[in-house]
Design a protein around this motif. Structure first.
Motif, short mmCIF file in Angstrom:
data_model
loop_
_atom_site.label_atom_id
_atom_site.label_comp_id
_atom_site.label_asym_id
_atom_site.label_seq_id
_atom_site.Cartn_x
_atom_site.Cartn_y
_atom_site.Cartn_z
N GLY A 1 -25.03 117.55 35.36
CA GLY A 1 -24.86 118.95 35.76
C GLY A 1 -24.51 119.86 34.62
N ALA A 2 -24.39 121.14 34.96
CA ALA A 2 -24.03 122.18 34.00
C ALA A 2 -23.02 123.11 34.64
CB ALA A 2 -25.26 122.96 33.57
N ARG A 3 -22.07 123.56 33.82
CA ARG A 3 -21.08 124.54 34.28
C ARG A 3 -21.07 125.69 33.28
NH1 ARG A 3 -17.75 119.78 36.16
NH2 ARG A 3 -18.02 119.86 38.42
N ILE A 4 -21.24 126.89 33.81
CA ILE A 4 -21.30 128.09 32.98
C ILE A 4 -20.10 128.97 33.31
CG2 ILE A 4 -22.63 130.16 32.44
CD1 ILE A 4 -25.14 128.60 33.19
N TYR A 5 -19.31 129.31 32.30
CA TYR A 5 -18.13 130.15 32.45
C TYR A 5 -18.48 131.57 32.01
CZ TYR A 5 -15.32 125.91 33.02
OH TYR A 5 -14.80 124.71 33.47
N ASP A 6 -18.00 132.54 32.77
CA ASP A 6 -18.29 133.94 32.49
C ASP A 6 -16.98 134.72 32.60
OD1 ASP A 6 -19.37 136.44 32.14
OD2 ASP A 6 -20.19 136.59 34.17
N GLY A 7 -16.38 135.02 31.43
CA GLY A 7 -15.10 135.73 31.40
C GLY A 7 -15.18 136.98 30.56
N ILE A 8 -14.03 137.43 30.09
CA ILE A 8 -14.02 138.63 29.27
C ILE A 8 -14.72 138.33 27.94
CG2 ILE A 8 -11.94 139.53 30.37
CD1 ILE A 8 -10.33 138.56 28.00
N PRO A 9 -15.50 139.27 27.43
CA PRO A 9 -16.30 139.00 26.22
C PRO A 9 -15.46 138.63 25.00
CG PRO A 9 -17.06 140.99 27.33
CD PRO A 9 -15.78 140.59 27.99
N GLN A 10 -14.23 139.12 24.92
CA GLN A 10 -13.41 138.87 23.75
C GLN A 10 -12.88 137.43 23.67
OE1 GLN A 10 -13.02 141.14 26.08
NE2 GLN A 10 -12.55 143.18 25.25
N ASN A 11 -12.97 136.70 24.77
CA ASN A 11 -12.44 135.34 24.80
C ASN A 11 -13.61 134.35 24.82
OD1 ASN A 11 -11.29 132.80 25.64
ND2 ASN A 11 -9.51 133.92 26.43
N ASP A 12 -13.85 133.70 23.70
CA ASP A 12 -14.98 132.79 23.59
C ASP A 12 -14.86 131.62 24.56
OD1 ASP A 12 -16.12 134.34 21.61
OD2 ASP A 12 -15.23 133.18 19.98
N LEU A 13 -13.65 131.10 24.72
CA LEU A 13 -13.46 129.93 25.57
C LEU A 13 -13.80 130.23 27.02
CD1 LEU A 13 -12.59 126.97 25.36
CD2 LEU A 13 -10.26 127.70 25.97
N GLN A 14 -13.58 131.47 27.44
CA GLN A 14 -13.90 131.86 28.81
C GLN A 14 -15.39 132.05 29.04
OE1 GLN A 14 -11.62 135.21 30.24
NE2 GLN A 14 -9.65 134.27 29.75
N ASN A 15 -16.19 131.88 27.99
CA ASN A 15 -17.64 132.03 28.10
C ASN A 15 -18.37 130.78 27.62
OD1 ASN A 15 -18.22 135.10 28.82
ND2 ASN A 15 -16.49 135.07 27.39
N ARG A 16 -17.71 129.65 27.73
CA ARG A 16 -18.31 128.40 27.28
C ARG A 16 -19.30 127.85 28.31
NH1 ARG A 16 -13.29 127.48 29.34
NH2 ARG A 16 -12.91 125.64 30.65
N ARG A 17 -20.11 126.91 27.86
CA ARG A 17 -21.04 126.19 28.73
C ARG A 17 -20.82 124.70 28.53
NH1 ARG A 17 -26.77 129.48 29.08
NH2 ARG A 17 -25.86 131.55 29.41
N ILE A 18 -20.78 123.98 29.63
CA ILE A 18 -20.56 122.54 29.59
C ILE A 18 -21.69 121.85 30.32
CG2 ILE A 18 -19.01 120.66 30.26
CD1 ILE A 18 -16.69 122.62 30.18
N TYR A 19 -22.28 120.85 29.64
CA TYR A 19 -23.31 120.01 30.23
C TYR A 19 -22.78 118.59 30.25
CZ TYR A 19 -25.86 124.17 28.74
OH TYR A 19 -26.24 125.47 28.53
N PHE A 20 -22.98 117.91 31.33
CA PHE A 20 -22.35 116.58 31.44
C PHE A 20 -23.19 115.61 32.25
CE2 PHE A 20 -21.05 118.67 35.33
CZ PHE A 20 -21.04 117.65 36.26
N ALA A 21 -22.93 114.32 31.99
CA ALA A 21 -23.45 113.23 32.79
C ALA A 21 -22.27 112.30 33.08
CB ALA A 21 -24.56 112.48 32.07
N GLN A 22 -22.22 111.75 34.26
CA GLN A 22 -21.08 110.93 34.66
C GLN A 22 -21.53 109.70 35.43
OE1 GLN A 22 -18.23 111.88 38.09
NE2 GLN A 22 -16.95 112.44 36.33
N LEU A 23 -20.90 108.59 35.11
CA LEU A 23 -21.04 107.36 35.88
C LEU A 23 -19.74 107.15 36.64
CD1 LEU A 23 -22.29 104.64 36.73
CD2 LEU A 23 -21.34 103.67 34.61
N HIS A 24 -19.85 107.05 37.97
CA HIS A 24 -18.68 106.89 38.82
C HIS A 24 -18.83 105.59 39.60
CE1 HIS A 24 -16.34 108.29 42.65
NE2 HIS A 24 -15.61 107.52 41.88
N GLY A 25 -17.92 104.67 39.36
CA GLY A 25 -17.87 103.43 40.13
C GLY A 25 -16.66 103.45 41.03
N PHE A 26 -16.80 103.04 42.28
CA PHE A 26 -15.68 103.11 43.22
C PHE A 26 -15.79 101.96 44.23
CE2 PHE A 26 -19.21 105.65 44.66
CZ PHE A 26 -19.34 105.34 46.01
N PHE A 27 -14.65 101.55 44.72
CA PHE A 27 -14.66 100.52 45.77
C PHE A 27 -13.35 100.58 46.54
CE2 PHE A 27 -12.63 98.62 42.11
CZ PHE A 27 -11.60 97.86 42.63
#
Length: 365
Positions: A339-365
Motif C-alpha cells: 500500500g501507499a500512504r500520502i500525508y498532506d499537511g502545512i507546506p512548511q513542515n516537510d514531515l507532514q507531507n511525506r509519502r510512505i510505500y510499504f509491503a507487509q507479511l503478517h503471520g498469525f495464529f
C-alpha cells in the motif's frame, strides 16, 4: 456470515463456538460479517489472541484457499481445556519519501507477539498475557485476570490491558489512534467491567492514566466504550477523561460501521479538550472514513481518508492522510499487504507531507 463454510470444513468448531458465546474480530471483518467486536478475540474490546471461532474463521472463510497439512486436525489455539496459545508476526519493507530530504528504504520487524490464556475454570475464570517479543527486548502489553458471570453477560478484569475507546484499528499510525493516544502501544493498569448481551457491547475502565508507566499523582483515567450492533450496521460512542496534576484531558467520540454489498465502511470522529499542552486549553478533533472492498474471497482493497485539526483556534493547520492498501490472504494464517500512504499537511513542515510505500507479511495464529 459465511459460517456454513467454516462449519462445513471444521465441524468441531460449532460446539466450541456455542460454548464460548463471544469472541472478537478486526473492525472491518466484524462489519462485513455482522458480528460484534466480541466475536473473534479473547479480549472483549477487540485485538489480541483469537479464540476457537476466530481461528476457525481464519482458516475456512477468510483465505482465498486452504492448504492441507498431513494431519486432519484444525488449529483452534486450544492446547488443552485449560490452556490456549496464539501469536502475531508483522515484517515490513518500507520506502519513505520526505520532500527536500533523502528517501529512505528499510526492512523491519514491526512486531512479534505471543499470547497465552490460562482458564483454571473454563468460561468463568481466566488469566491472559499478551507479550511483545520483538523488536527490541520483551515487553508486556496485557496481563490481567478476568472473571465472567455464569450467564456470560458480565465480566470484570484487573491488571494491564488496552483501553476501551473507539475502533480498535490495527494501524496505530491512524490519526484517530495516534492523536487520542489509545492504541496497541499504550495499555494501562487498572480495573475494567464489561457487559455483553444481544446487540449491546460495553466496557468501563478505571486506570492510572499513565500508559502503564508509574503513577505520579492521585488522578485517574476513566474510559467508556459502548456499541450497538446489527447485521448490516452498528453505531457506538466513547468517552475518556484523564485527570492529572498537569491538567485534564477529555475525549468523546462516535464511531460506526455499515455494510453495502461488498463494501464494509468504517467511520470515527473524536473531539479532544486538552489542558496539559500549555496554559491555554487546546481543542482538537480527528476523523476517519474507511472503505473495504471485498474483491473476492481472500482479497480486500482498503481506502482510507483521515483528517486532524490540532487546534480549532488556529486556521489552516489541518493535516490529512490518505491510504490505499491491497490485502491478500492467500491461505490460512497468512496475510500479505501492499500500500501507499500520502500525508498532506502545512507546506512548511516537510514531515507532514511525506509519502510512505510499504509491503507487509503478517503471520498469525
Amino acid at each position: 456470515m459465511r459460517s456454513s463454510t467454516v462449519f462445513w470444513k471444521i465441524p468441531a468448531l460449532v460446539a466450541l463456538f456455542i460454548v464460548a458465546g463471544y469472541v472478537q474480530a478486526e473492525p472491518y471483518f466484524a462489519v462485513r460479517e455482522g458480528l460484534k467486536c466480541s466475536s473473534c478475540h479473547f479480549n472483549a474490546a477487540g485485538g489480541g489472541m483469537r479464540n476457537a471461532f476466530g481461528n476457525g474463521w481464519a482458516q475456512g472463510a477468510l483465505p482465498a484457499r486452504r492448504i492441507e497439512g498431513t494431519g486432519t486436525d484444525a488449529w483452534t489455539g486450544t492446547v488443552s481445556r485449560f490452556f490456549a496459545l496464539g501469536g502475531n508476526l508483522r515484517a515490513n519493507a518500507t520506502h519513505t519519501d520526505v520532500p527536500d530530504n533523502d528517501a529512505r528504504s528499510e526492512f523491519d520487524i514491526e512486531e512479534a507477539r505471543a499470547y497465552l490464556a490460562i482458564t483454571p475454570v473454563p468460561d468463568r475464570l481466566a488469566v491472559y498475557i499478551d507479550q511483545r517479543i520483538a523488536p527490541g527486548g520483551s515487553t508486556n502489553l496485557e496481563a490481567f485476570a478476568r472473571y465472567t458471570t455464569q450467564d456470560q453477560r458480565w465480566q470484570v478484569q484487573a491488571g494491564q490491558f488496552y483501553l476501551p475507546y473507539g475502533l480498535r484499528l490495527e494501524d496505530d499510525g491512524a490519526f484517530v489512534r495516534q492523536v487520542t493516544g489509545i492504541n496497541f502501544a499504550t495499555p494501562d493498569r487498572g480495573v475494567q467491567m464489561g457487559y455483553e448481551s444481544g446487540s449491546l457491547s460495553a466496557q468501563l475502565a478505571v486506570t492510572n492514566g499513565t500508559a502503564s508507566g508509574p503513577e505520579e499523582d492521585e488522578g485517574k483515567q476513566v474510559s467508556l466504550r459502548a456499541e450497538h450492533v446489527q447485521s448490516v450496521w452498528r453505531v457506538g460512542a466513547g468517552f475518556n477523561l484523564n485527570h492529572t496534576d498537569a491538567g485534564d484531558r477529555q475525549m468523546q467520540g462516535v464511531f460506526a460501521g455499515l455494510r453495502t454489498g461488498p463494501i464494509a465502511w468504517l467511520a470515527e470522529a473524536d473531539y479532544l479538550t486538552d489542558e496539559t499542552l500549555g496554559p491555554v486549553e487546546r481543542k482538537q478533533w480527528v476523523g476517519l472514513v474507511e472503505a473495504n472492498w471485498l474483491i473476492s474471497q481472500g482479497q480486500n482493497l482498503k481506502l482510507t481518508a483521515e483528517v486532524f485539526e490540532p487546534d480549532t483556534d488556529v486556521d489552516e493547520d489541518e493535516q490529512n492522510r490518505y491510504s490505499l492498501v491491497y490485502e491478500l490472504f492467500p491461505f490460512q494464517f497468512v496475510q500479505l499487504r501492499v500500500g501507499a500512504r500520502i500525508y498532506d499537511g502545512i507546506p512548511q513542515n516537510d514531515l507532514q507531507n511525506r509519502r510512505i510505500y510499504f509491503a507487509q507479511l503478517h503471520g498469525f495464529f
